[in-house]
Design a protein around this motif. Structure first.
Motif, mmCIF file in Angstrom:
data_model
loop_
_atom_site.group_PDB
_atom_site.id
_atom_site.type_symbol
_atom_site.label_atom_id
_atom_site.label_comp_id
_atom_site.label_asym_id
_atom_site.label_seq_id
_atom_site.Cartn_x
_atom_site.Cartn_y
_atom_site.Cartn_z
ATOM 1 N N LEU A 95 0.879 -1.168 0.000
ATOM 2 C CA LEU A 95 0.000 0.000 0.000
ATOM 3 C C LEU A 95 0.916 1.217 0.000
ATOM 4 O O LEU A 95 1.795 1.332 0.855
ATOM 5 C CB LEU A 95 -0.912 -0.004 1.234
ATOM 6 N N HIS A 96 0.735 2.097 -0.966
ATOM 7 C CA HIS A 96 1.684 3.196 -1.182
ATOM 8 C C HIS A 96 0.920 4.488 -1.434
ATOM 9 O O HIS A 96 0.034 4.528 -2.292
ATOM 10 C CB HIS A 96 2.546 2.838 -2.404
ATOM 11 N N LEU A 97 1.259 5.532 -0.681
ATOM 12 C CA LEU A 97 0.711 6.859 -0.956
ATOM 13 C C LEU A 97 1.434 7.445 -2.160
ATOM 14 O O LEU A 97 2.662 7.448 -2.209
ATOM 15 C CB LEU A 97 0.913 7.778 0.246
ATOM 16 N N LYS A 98 0.699 7.966 -3.120
ATOM 17 C CA LYS A 98 1.321 8.511 -4.315
ATOM 18 C C LYS A 98 1.704 9.975 -4.172
ATOM 19 O O LYS A 98 2.461 10.503 -4.980
ATOM 20 C CB LYS A 98 0.384 8.328 -5.501
ATOM 21 N N GLN A 99 1.166 10.625 -3.171
ATOM 22 C CA GLN A 99 1.489 12.025 -2.895
ATOM 23 C C GLN A 99 1.118 12.294 -1.447
ATOM 24 O O GLN A 99 0.485 11.468 -0.801
ATOM 25 C CB GLN A 99 0.717 12.959 -3.819
ATOM 26 N N GLU A 100 1.508 13.434 -0.944
ATOM 27 C CA GLU A 100 1.153 13.761 0.435
ATOM 28 C C GLU A 100 -0.369 13.867 0.532
ATOM 29 O O GLU A 100 -1.001 14.593 -0.243
ATOM 30 C CB GLU A 100 1.800 15.070 0.860
ATOM 31 N N PRO A 101 -0.964 13.122 1.469
ATOM 32 C CA PRO A 101 -2.426 13.136 1.558
ATOM 33 C C PRO A 101 -2.935 14.444 2.178
ATOM 34 O O PRO A 101 -2.234 15.105 2.929
ATOM 35 C CB PRO A 101 -2.731 11.957 2.481
ATOM 36 N N THR A 102 -4.146 14.781 1.823
ATOM 37 C CA THR A 102 -4.844 15.883 2.477
ATOM 38 C C THR A 102 -6.110 15.305 3.097
ATOM 39 O O THR A 102 -6.453 14.144 2.858
ATOM 40 C CB THR A 102 -5.209 17.003 1.480
ATOM 41 N N GLU A 103 -6.785 16.101 3.871
ATOM 42 C CA GLU A 103 -8.016 15.625 4.517
ATOM 43 C C GLU A 103 -9.062 15.233 3.472
ATOM 44 O O GLU A 103 -9.863 14.335 3.683
ATOM 45 C CB GLU A 103 -8.569 16.710 5.443
ATOM 46 N N ASN A 104 -9.035 15.903 2.316
ATOM 47 C CA ASN A 104 -10.074 15.698 1.303
ATOM 48 C C ASN A 104 -9.648 14.870 0.092
ATOM 49 O O ASN A 104 -10.465 14.617 -0.782
ATOM 50 C CB ASN A 104 -10.588 17.053 0.808
ATOM 51 N N TYR A 105 -8.350 14.492 0.011
ATOM 52 C CA TYR A 105 -7.906 13.748 -1.178
ATOM 53 C C TYR A 105 -6.689 12.892 -0.838
ATOM 54 O O TYR A 105 -5.707 13.382 -0.277
ATOM 55 C CB TYR A 105 -7.540 14.709 -2.317
ATOM 56 N N ALA A 107 -4.377 9.857 -2.906
ATOM 57 C CA ALA A 107 -4.086 8.999 -4.062
ATOM 58 C C ALA A 107 -3.148 7.895 -3.585
ATOM 59 O O ALA A 107 -2.181 8.158 -2.866
ATOM 60 C CB ALA A 107 -3.443 9.804 -5.184
ATOM 61 N N TYR A 108 -3.429 6.664 -3.971
ATOM 62 C CA TYR A 108 -2.663 5.522 -3.471
ATOM 63 C C TYR A 108 -2.565 4.449 -4.543
ATOM 64 O O TYR A 108 -3.299 4.466 -5.534
ATOM 65 C CB TYR A 108 -3.334 4.933 -2.224
ATOM 66 N N ASP A 109 -1.607 3.528 -4.362
ATOM 67 C CA ASP A 109 -1.617 2.306 -5.156
ATOM 68 C C ASP A 109 -1.450 1.131 -4.206
ATOM 69 O O ASP A 109 -1.116 1.286 -3.038
ATOM 70 C CB ASP A 109 -0.598 2.327 -6.296
ATOM 71 N N PHE A 110 -1.736 -0.057 -4.720
ATOM 72 C CA PHE A 110 -1.799 -1.251 -3.879
ATOM 73 C C PHE A 110 -1.395 -2.474 -4.672
ATOM 74 O O PHE A 110 -1.301 -2.431 -5.903
ATOM 75 C CB PHE A 110 -3.215 -1.444 -3.323
ATOM 76 N N GLU A 111 -1.164 -3.573 -3.940
ATOM 77 C CA GLU A 111 -0.831 -4.850 -4.587
ATOM 78 C C GLU A 111 -1.334 -5.992 -3.707
ATOM 79 O O GLU A 111 -1.194 -5.950 -2.486
ATOM 80 C CB GLU A 111 0.681 -4.952 -4.768
ATOM 81 N N PHE A 112 -1.932 -6.989 -4.338
ATOM 82 C CA PHE A 112 -2.356 -8.220 -3.679
ATOM 83 C C PHE A 112 -1.715 -9.399 -4.388
ATOM 84 O O PHE A 112 -1.629 -9.420 -5.617
ATOM 85 C CB PHE A 112 -3.881 -8.395 -3.751
ATOM 86 N N TRP A 113 -1.284 -10.396 -3.612
ATOM 87 C CA TRP A 113 -0.753 -11.639 -4.169
ATOM 88 C C TRP A 113 -1.692 -12.774 -3.786
ATOM 89 O O TRP A 113 -1.989 -12.975 -2.608
ATOM 90 C CB TRP A 113 0.624 -11.954 -3.607
ATOM 91 N N GLU A 114 -2.126 -13.518 -4.799
ATOM 92 C CA GLU A 114 -2.944 -14.702 -4.554
ATOM 93 C C GLU A 114 -2.117 -15.720 -3.768
ATOM 94 O O GLU A 114 -0.918 -15.871 -4.001
ATOM 95 C CB GLU A 114 -3.353 -15.303 -5.899
ATOM 96 N N CYS A 115 -2.744 -16.415 -2.837
ATOM 97 C CA CYS A 115 -2.024 -17.447 -2.088
ATOM 98 C C CYS A 115 -2.766 -18.775 -2.180
ATOM 99 O O CYS A 115 -3.955 -18.819 -2.456
ATOM 100 C CB CYS A 115 -1.824 -17.050 -0.623
ATOM 101 N N TYR A 116 -2.041 -19.837 -1.973
ATOM 102 C CA TYR A 116 -2.611 -21.173 -1.987
ATOM 103 C C TYR A 116 -2.066 -21.908 -0.783
ATOM 104 O O TYR A 116 -0.856 -22.060 -0.636
ATOM 105 C CB TYR A 116 -2.231 -21.912 -3.274
ATOM 106 N N ASP A 117 -2.956 -22.331 0.104
ATOM 107 C CA ASP A 117 -2.545 -22.989 1.336
ATOM 108 C C ASP A 117 -2.816 -24.485 1.307
ATOM 109 O O ASP A 117 -2.891 -25.118 2.341
ATOM 110 C CB ASP A 117 -3.259 -22.358 2.530
#
Length: 189
Positions: A95-105, A107-117
């Motif tokens: 989970l990554h902030l793309k810019q300094e956040p403000t109260e009203n905005y 922007a972020y990016d994210f990543e999920f990895w599928e897992c198998y147990d």
């Protein structure tokens, strides 16, 4: 067409991320053979990776991001439901902030990895469509069936007096109930 909301564990996105990509990858190995030729060997598919970016806007944007960050901090796998991707167990890996956040905005990016147990099931597999008991810490009454030619999940469920839904609940590793290969092992109790 309105898409369903993306969800991970108990968190539901207020609106779907604006950009995402799903990466499918297969490992293939090249082996050299005499006289300058080679053969390729399929080593199987890797985990799928879902990456994307989104934004929260409005009076509670930063609060919403903090809720998402709390889910990330948990660190355990959970069910990821994406409107265009099969639901899967996954780890929230970035989970990554793309810019300094403000109260009203935010922007972020994210990543999920599928897992198998399913690698630690401790199965004892016999050939020829026989059902065998499970081992290695599972319930003593666990029973498994090895698929033979002509089997389908519906016929296996009927043979063990189960509904298809009940059979799938016993086998969370099955992503597509229409696909069953000879030699696949299915828990029936």
């Amino acid at each position: 067409m309105k898409l369903a909301s993306m969800r991970f564990k108990d968190y539901v996105w207020p609106h779907n991320p604006k950009v995402y990509e799903i990466r499918y990858q297969r490992d293939v190995v090249s082996h050299r053979v005499p006289f300058g030729t080679y053969i390729l060997q399929n080593m199987g598919r890797r985990n799928r990776v879902l990456r994307g970016e989104g934004e929260f806007a409005g009076a509670d944007a930063y609060t919403e991001f903090k809720k998402l960050a709390t889910v990330f901090y948990d660190g355990t796998p959970g069910v990821l439901v994406h409107p265009l991707w099969d639901a899967a167990m996954a780890y929230f890996t970035a989970l990554h902030l793309k810019q300094e956040p403000t109260e009203n905005y935010v922007a972020y990016d994210f990543e999920f990895w599928e897992c198998y147990d399913g690698y630690s099931t401790g199965l004892t597999v016999l050939s020829g469509g026989e059902a065998v008991a499970g081992e290695s810490g599972e319930a003593a009454d666990a029973l498994y069936y090895t698929a033979v030619s002509g089997d389908c999940l519906w016929s296996i469920a009927a043979a063990y007096d189960l509904s298809l839904t009940g059979l799938l609940a016993l086998n969370p590793q099955i992503r597509n109930p229409n696909l069953l290969a000879v030699g696949d092992t299915v828990r029936v109790r």
